[in-house]
Design an enzyme around this catalytic site. Structure first.
Site, mmCIF file in Angstrom:
data_model
loop_
_atom_site.group_PDB
_atom_site.id
_atom_site.type_symbol
_atom_site.label_atom_id
_atom_site.label_comp_id
_atom_site.label_asym_id
_atom_site.label_seq_id
_atom_site.Cartn_x
_atom_site.Cartn_y
_atom_site.Cartn_z
ATOM 1 N N GLU A 1 6.866 -26.384 35.177
ATOM 2 C CA GLU A 1 7.804 -26.106 34.075
ATOM 3 C C GLU A 1 7.094 -25.971 32.727
ATOM 4 O OE1 GLU A 1 10.415 -29.417 34.500
ATOM 5 O OE2 GLU A 1 9.220 -30.780 33.294
ATOM 6 N N HIS B 1 11.203 -33.537 28.762
ATOM 7 C CA HIS B 1 12.670 -33.618 28.768
ATOM 8 C C HIS B 1 13.171 -34.549 29.882
ATOM 9 C CE1 HIS B 1 12.681 -29.697 31.407
ATOM 10 N NE2 HIS B 1 12.634 -30.761 32.167
ATOM 11 N N HIS C 1 3.535 -34.290 36.401
ATOM 12 C CA HIS C 1 4.423 -35.112 37.228
ATOM 13 C C HIS C 1 4.784 -34.365 38.499
ATOM 14 C CE1 HIS C 1 7.375 -32.504 35.247
ATOM 15 N NE2 HIS C 1 8.385 -33.016 35.898
ATOM 16 N N HIS D 1 18.943 -27.966 35.305
ATOM 17 C CA HIS D 1 18.585 -28.585 36.583
ATOM 18 C C HIS D 1 19.767 -28.532 37.548
ATOM 19 C CE1 HIS D 1 15.828 -30.240 33.572
ATOM 20 N NE2 HIS D 1 14.980 -30.481 34.537
#
Lengths: 293, 119
Positions: A240, A12, A193, A59
């Site tokens: 996540e 995403h 990441h 976020h």
């Protein structure tokens, strides 16, 4: 009765939304990413999916740390796509089916998942970045979305196993909904990441491939991992991926992978994978049974 | 100690954002979070000092903001996902912030990427 017809894991990354809005579908640097979504969009169209249940995280757009829910489900006929500081995107409001959302909330809470309910809140890129790559949106979206936000920002996060069980509870919720709806469950985020601190830019393709393999064949092994394992193996923000476990938990024990695309361009291993229920071609589970027999 | 995070302290260059950190840095993170609203951004541009004072930032936090010390802010306990909203206001891209985190120039950083043209 509503039923789950398949599930999708997708990154995403906000840049996907930016590149999409700028029309970079044919840009050599972005084409491998966008092309990777075409078979998934085609499948959704052919399968006539009515509903996407999206496991995503906010976020700090509509939710902030002064009251940050562990699990939250959005209820509403429509949701704005959030302005996260760079202006509004040219996307129609996301559509919702209030009766279905309310049923899922009731079913999950009665199943001992004490969900926070949010209403009338904009939806951020956790959900909105991949959505237009999955579904066409002109003149409007072809179905409704059930947004389910998971805290993956502020520790303590829900455990990997808890997310898996949330997915299982979601399946019970959907299969107890009386109307005939074809539902696809989407897990967002990842893969490897890290975007903070001196370790920024960390990736681990080998681990990403192992994660995808375990997700398909032996997801419960992933539910035994700790958050620290995800941080170490895939970079801090890859934790996540517990949202992909919620997605996989909503599927049956065996799944068949129909499509996968992996594109590591700059900092995030941008990935999309599509599964439907059914026997896998090479299941680890079957191999184990043979050994046991 | 959260048992889910056992061993995480041995991972270099990584700053876990937990409740303790969040509680200590709530005002700073709220200050950044509010940058998603245009009125807040406009007020920051017209009088940053006044806005930082109003938001309850302490002197150390104000200095980190004034210097746009991206790595220092992370080390102090800012959350990346609100910090990036401030980066937009500061006309700095995420890729540029990433390079600074690593102590590299932007060009150096992009050379370490597989598709340096993907921007």
């Amino acid at each position: 009765m509503a039923k789950i017809i398949g599930c999708i894991g997708t990154s995403h990354v906000p840049t996907i939304g930016v590149a999409y809005d700028k029309g970079k579908q044919q840009d050599p640097a972005w084409k491998p990413l966008f092309d990777g979504y075409l078979p998934v969009a085609k499948w959704l169209e052919e399968q006539k999916a009515d509903v996407l249940v999206m496991f995503y995280n906010d976020h700090c757009t509509s939710l902030f740390f002064d009251l940050y829910p562990t699990f939250a489900i959005g209820v509403g006929k429509e949701f704005q796509v959030a302005d996260e500081g760079a202006g509004l995107r040219d996307l129609p409001t996301i559509k919702g089916n209030v009766d279905l959302q309310a049923h899922i909330a009731e079913s999950l809470v009665n199943d001992e998942f004490d969900m926070t309910i949010f209403q009338d809140k904009p939806i951020d890129h956790g959900c909105a970045s991949p959505l237009p790559l999955l579904w066409p949106h002109k003149p409007d979206w072809p179905g409704t979305v059930v947004p389910i936000a998971i805290n993956v920002l502020q520790f303590p996060l829900p455990t990997p196993r808890r997310c898996w069980r949330l997915g299982q509870a979601l399946r019970r919720a959907i299969e107890s909904y009386p109307q005939d709806l074809r539902v696809v469950v989407v897990g967002t985020g990842g893969l490897s990441h890290q975007v903070h601190g001196e370790r920024t830019g960390f990736n681990n393709e080998e681990w990403d491939m192992k994660f995808l393999d375990l997700l398909e064949h032996d997801p419960e092994q992933l539910t035994r991992m700790k958050h620290a394992d995800f941080v170490r193996l895939g970079g801090a923000e890859s934790v996540e991926q517990i949202m992909w476990l919620a997605m996989r938990g909503a599927m049956g024990p065996t799944v068949r992978k129909l499509h996968q695309n992996y594109y590591l361009a700059t900092t995030t291993a941008m990935t999309v994978v599509l599964f439907e229920d059914g026997a896998a071609t090479e299941t680890v589970g079957a191999a184990k049974d043979e050994v046991a027999a | 100690m959260n048992p889910q995070l056992a061993g995480v302290e041995d991972i270099p260059g990584t700053y876990i954002f937990d409740i303790r950190t969040s509680n200590r840095t709530l005002k700073l993170n709220r200050f950044f979070w509010q940058m998603i609203g245009k009125p807040w951004r406009d007020r920051f541009e017209s009088d940053p000092e006044q806005l930082m004072t109003e938001a309850g930032l302490n002197e150390r936090e104000k200095e980190l903001v004034r210097k746009r010390d991206w790595l220092g802010l992370i080390q102090y306990g800012a959350n990346f996902f609100v910090l990036e909203k401030f980066a937009r206001v500061s006309k700095t891209t995420n890729l540029e912030v990433y390079a600074i985190f690593r102590g590299e120039s932007f060009e150096e950083f992009m050379k370490t990427r597989r598709v340096p043209d993907a921007r």
